[in-house]
Design an enzyme around this catalytic site. Sequence first.
Site, PDB file in Angstrom:
ATOM      1  N   GLU A   1      14.518   8.039 -48.583  1.00 42.72           N
ATOM      2  CA  GLU A   1      13.251   7.379 -48.204  1.00 42.72           C
ATOM      3  C   GLU A   1      12.104   7.738 -49.132  1.00 42.72           C
ATOM      4  OE1 GLU A   1      14.347  10.092 -47.082  1.00 42.72           O
ATOM      5  OE2 GLU A   1      12.869  11.309 -46.027  1.00 42.72           O
TER       6      GLU A   1
ATOM      7  N   CYS B   1      18.623  14.887 -44.232  1.00 41.55           N
ATOM      8  CA  CYS B   1      18.165  16.282 -44.255  1.00 41.55           C
ATOM      9  C   CYS B   1      18.246  16.912 -42.858  1.00 41.55           C
ATOM     10  CB  CYS B   1      16.766  16.352 -44.867  1.00 41.55           C
ATOM     11  SG  CYS B   1      16.294  18.008 -45.359  1.00 41.55           S
TER      12      CYS B   1
ATOM     13  N   HIS C   1      16.916  12.890 -49.958  1.00 44.59           N
ATOM     14  CA  HIS C   1      15.995  11.991 -49.245  1.00 44.59           C
ATOM     15  C   HIS C   1      15.868  10.605 -49.871  1.00 44.59           C
ATOM     16  CE1 HIS C   1      14.058  14.894 -46.421  1.00 44.59           C
ATOM     17  NE2 HIS C   1      14.595  15.753 -47.282  1.00 44.59           N
TER      18      HIS C   1
END
Lengths: 231, 82
Positions: free
Chosen positions: A196, A85, A194
């Site tokens: 994560e 990002c 994302h």
Amino acid sequence: MKIGVVTFPGTLDDRDAQRAVRLAGGTPVPLWHADTNLHDVDAVVLPGGFSYGDYLRCGAIAAQAPVMQTIIEKANQGLPVLGICNGFQVLVESHLLPGGLIRNENQHFICRDQTLRVENTSTAWTNQFQLNEEIVIPLKNGEGGYIADAETLKRLEGENLITFRYVDVNPNGSMNDIAGLRNAKGNVVGLMPHPEHAVEAGFGPDMPEAMRSGVDGLKFFTSVIHSLVNA
Amino acid sequence: MPKIIVEVMPKADLLDPQGKAVANSLNRKGHTEITAVRIGKRIELHYDETPTEAQLEEAKAFAADFLSNGVIEDVVAVTVEA
């Protein structure tokens, strides 16, 4: 394996990235934007959020930060670097990846569970995926529209550097449905969605099997550990 | 105050969502003769004394590689205002 996670002023997802590293079996090492020392890490994650107010352009001021000067130098020597990002924006502003990211086509901040196709598995961060595997990870951005000139796009397609493409929906107007890229060596990867946030059942995206059960993001982190072990 | 003024515009062939939204709004207000709006940046660099030719060249260099991103923007002018 020590994996550095950089914190810039305004970074939001550094703790999540550290947690993802831990769940993948690595040791997260916090790195500070004003410090040129990478503390002997084996790889670096540039996490999402914002940096320096995203003034001038997203990632532009972060690309000039002291820590980035060391990261750029080491990345050019082969250090694995993942930009997520805002981290992807920092990578393009650092010229480690080509092109740029502009405001979403429809002007809205978008937050959704996004399907991506993994189109390149010969990178430090994607070697645990199957080629053309479809994965679901969260996407949340306001400036995720990928653009590049015609010549660059042609090169990205021709040299097979497009690593992730949006499937079903192109949420932000990205050219050629580009969600993420790799560099020629394959040590640097950047993407807008994302990984994560999709690393632990109960806290990931909704999947057909069960709510919040998506863990497709974990393979980014197991991939880098795998590539380091086999290096 | 002496200044160097750097003007940056999004590239002509790229979508400028901000300009498009403003154009739509102006059209709605009745200014239907406006066919497009493009929005760029004006960056003022302030100096104590009138910038030298060398300082102007420096400014042109960092205007190209830091104040703008050549992939998405063009530096359209770098001018000294004494």
